[in-house]
Design a protein around this motif. Sequence first.
Motif, mmCIF file in Angstrom:
data_model
loop_
_atom_site.group_PDB
_atom_site.id
_atom_site.type_symbol
_atom_site.label_atom_id
_atom_site.label_comp_id
_atom_site.label_asym_id
_atom_site.label_seq_id
_atom_site.Cartn_x
_atom_site.Cartn_y
_atom_site.Cartn_z
ATOM 1 N N ALA A 269 0.838 -1.201 0.000
ATOM 2 C CA ALA A 269 0.000 0.000 0.000
ATOM 3 C C ALA A 269 0.875 1.253 0.000
ATOM 4 O O ALA A 269 2.043 1.195 0.387
ATOM 5 C CB ALA A 269 -0.893 0.007 1.237
ATOM 6 N N ALA A 270 0.310 2.357 -0.439
ATOM 7 C CA ALA A 270 0.974 3.660 -0.278
ATOM 8 C C ALA A 270 0.814 4.015 1.200
ATOM 9 O O ALA A 270 -0.263 4.408 1.637
ATOM 10 C CB ALA A 270 0.317 4.704 -1.176
ATOM 11 N N ASP B 264 1.861 6.248 3.513
ATOM 12 C CA ASP B 264 1.497 7.551 4.091
ATOM 13 C C ASP B 264 0.000 7.827 3.923
ATOM 14 O O ASP B 264 -0.657 8.322 4.831
ATOM 15 C CB ASP B 264 2.306 8.677 3.442
ATOM 16 N N GLU B 265 -0.513 7.477 2.753
ATOM 17 C CA GLU B 265 -1.936 7.699 2.516
ATOM 18 C C GLU B 265 -2.779 6.696 3.313
ATOM 19 O O GLU B 265 -3.868 7.024 3.782
ATOM 20 C CB GLU B 265 -2.257 7.606 1.019
ATOM 21 N N GLU C 68 -1.751 -0.963 -3.575
ATOM 22 C CA GLU C 68 -1.656 -0.292 -4.873
ATOM 23 C C GLU C 68 -2.053 -1.237 -6.007
ATOM 24 O O GLU C 68 -2.132 -0.822 -7.157
ATOM 25 C CB GLU C 68 -0.235 0.220 -5.092
#
Lengths: 312, 479
Positions: free
Chosen positions: B270-271, B273-274, B423
């Motif tokens: 996953a990204a 920070d988001e 992602e």
Amino acid sequence: MNTKLSINNIVDWTTTEDMVNNVKVDEVGVLDRVSSLATRSIKRESKLNALQKIVSMCDLTTLEGEDTEGKIIQMSSKAIAPDPNDESVPSAAAVCVYPALVSTAKKTVKDSSVKVASVSSYFPSGQAPIESKISDTKFAINEGADEIDIVINRKAFFEGDYKKVYEEIKSLKDVCGDIHLKTILEIGELKTYENIKKASVIALCAGSDFIKTSTGKISNGSSREACLVMARTVREFQSYGYGMRGIKVAGGIRSSKDAIRYLVIINEELGSSWLSPDYFRFGASSLLDDVLRQIKKLKTNAYQSSYYFPRG
Amino acid sequence: MNNWEYAESIESEKIVNIEKKYGHFIQGEFVSPNSKKYLDTISPSTEEVLSSISIGDEKDVDFAVNAAKEGLKQWSKTSPSERSKYLFKLARLIQERSREFAVLESLDGGKPIKESRDFDLPQVAQNFFYYAGWADKIDLAWGNGISKPYGVVGQIIPWNFPLLMLSWKVAPALATGNTVVLKPAETTPLTALLFAELCDEVGLPKGVFNLVTGDGTTGSHLVNHKDIKKIAFTGSTSVGKYIQKSLSGRDVGLTLELGGKAANIVYNDAALDEAVEGVVNGIFFNQGHVCCAGSRLLVQEDIHDVFIDKLEKRMQTLRVGNPLDKNTDIGAINSKDQLDKINELVNEGVNDGGELFQIECELPKNGFWFKPSLFTGVQANYKIATEEIFGPVLTTLTFRTPDEAVEIANNTEYGLSAGIWTEKGSKILWTADRLDAGVVWANTFNKFDPASPFGGYKESGFGREGGRHGLLSYLKASS
């Protein structure tokens, strides 16, 4: 000091490549966070505090073919004392000019706190061989530049040659040594947040002291979203033990309100230790006057016409 | 000295006009309660008494239901396009007076003004606009002439999103031609009372919308009234079960929107920070008083430490305090009772062996407050991993493979919502397919749209609110 860093705070290419290949950023999340931070309500003393910080973070800039010595002297003089009628207003951080005008700027700012920054490396396109970029940079340094603003090689970036982008920045950092290197990503051309983050990683690993959003020479300038992505990259970079690096936002930032929103992003994502000209800058020409007016407004409760402030 | 404090930026209370005492709103006017009993509604952030509201007894409820029966005579003769006009008028008035509603919601319920202003109120108006549009198109929604309204509908709403839950219930009920007796939560009645004033202002026919305030006993009278044809309830699972028992053996329609213990699954690709932002939003939005809150963080084991480190740092930047300060992220806990419940569960979590992280912040002296909290080192058999806490408390569990993530996510009596962070598009689809949850968000959380149906599986309830499906909750097959 982290052992992984060689001289000039450079991260080796293998590590850099790993980081670039691992870049992940989600657009929806970025937009959400930026719009949520934009609702922060900054009033009274915190607003005044912010406005004074912004003045101290300004790189007062002129980068035009029509720039003359007279223009540069005028702007540099303004950078030293932006509002001569109010001693609480600090000097700007720097003036930012073309290499040919560095010596003029340097003569004007003399021993004040104002630094002289020069663009180089065939700003704004960067479309020149590395030898030319190096000599461009050497010239600016010899003329007395305290800081160097370069552009990344977007041709190489879009051709997928990230190593070339890295190597060029690295060799320019070699030329700079202790001189502050700001690397412009030109986010308006990179377009996607993934590209912006990749370019940020490359620029930081190659030894840039600052990463900077834009040249101000294309219609898409800075954006708060890009600033957020860059700030998070800087944060990650620090978490790996590579130290604190700075961010400069430039291109199209004209209002105090907008500038304060940038400060909020830095404050909440990176923390208040970044709220100093050592780690955050605004590249601007017209922003400063709006900030000065807002400071006057807070102190006197009246908007003053622009002719109350000396030209820059 | 770089430190930059944000000065207080308080939304003015002057815009709201709160009466000392409120009656019920029945047959188009405010009436004193038969019970002659009142209860105080307080501001949970200061414990200051805001007003006294009537406690509806059996007679009050009877009076309201009869008014709704009378109202139905005229409402069923009102053409669908006329019904639509009233709803449009309400939507516009809500927009016009949204600042007033937002301040009132934050005062009475403790939620941050930025949420009531930027989330609750825009959603409320949108719901009325949305169902106003459906009122004269019901035949298009579910076929010509196959459905008709229930008649008199009893609606019982919770205290976490008082006006928003009112809009989820009242707008589709009126659009489909029902009349309503609404019972708002005892701790947050004020925005519903202001809404009643708007119904009068737009000239809604008398008896179409009736409001009886009170506590649980009032709700129980409503559920047990012989002339109620349908109950719509949002609240706790235990009360939902009580209602379902009470209605068994009676020809009364029922929809329930109950608790949740949603999994927010963060994969290692996953990204991050988001994802951190999404997890923070998932659990700390509205102090965690959210039935679809992402209260179980399922994080892939290999990124556990990195993710928790980022999450704790982010949590530390949350600003807890006065709900009317525009810069407040986390407001007050809605009531003393709720605070006690949160404390009890959190203490139990610590005793079970969970590792508790709470942010460092100063809490106001008066009022009900709880520091944003994160549990790690939690095992699946701890109460904090299974019970709905309904507060700003996140519980972390880890997983190794997608299969395991799904298994843990579904290992709950609830099935309201879930979140997926990766992602990889294919992984989103694979996971979403296997989750037993009414709503699955991917790479975002807490996104709502009036056009999208909302509701749960298992003990999270049944029936859907919102969208075309939301109409069905207020229609039955025509005989």
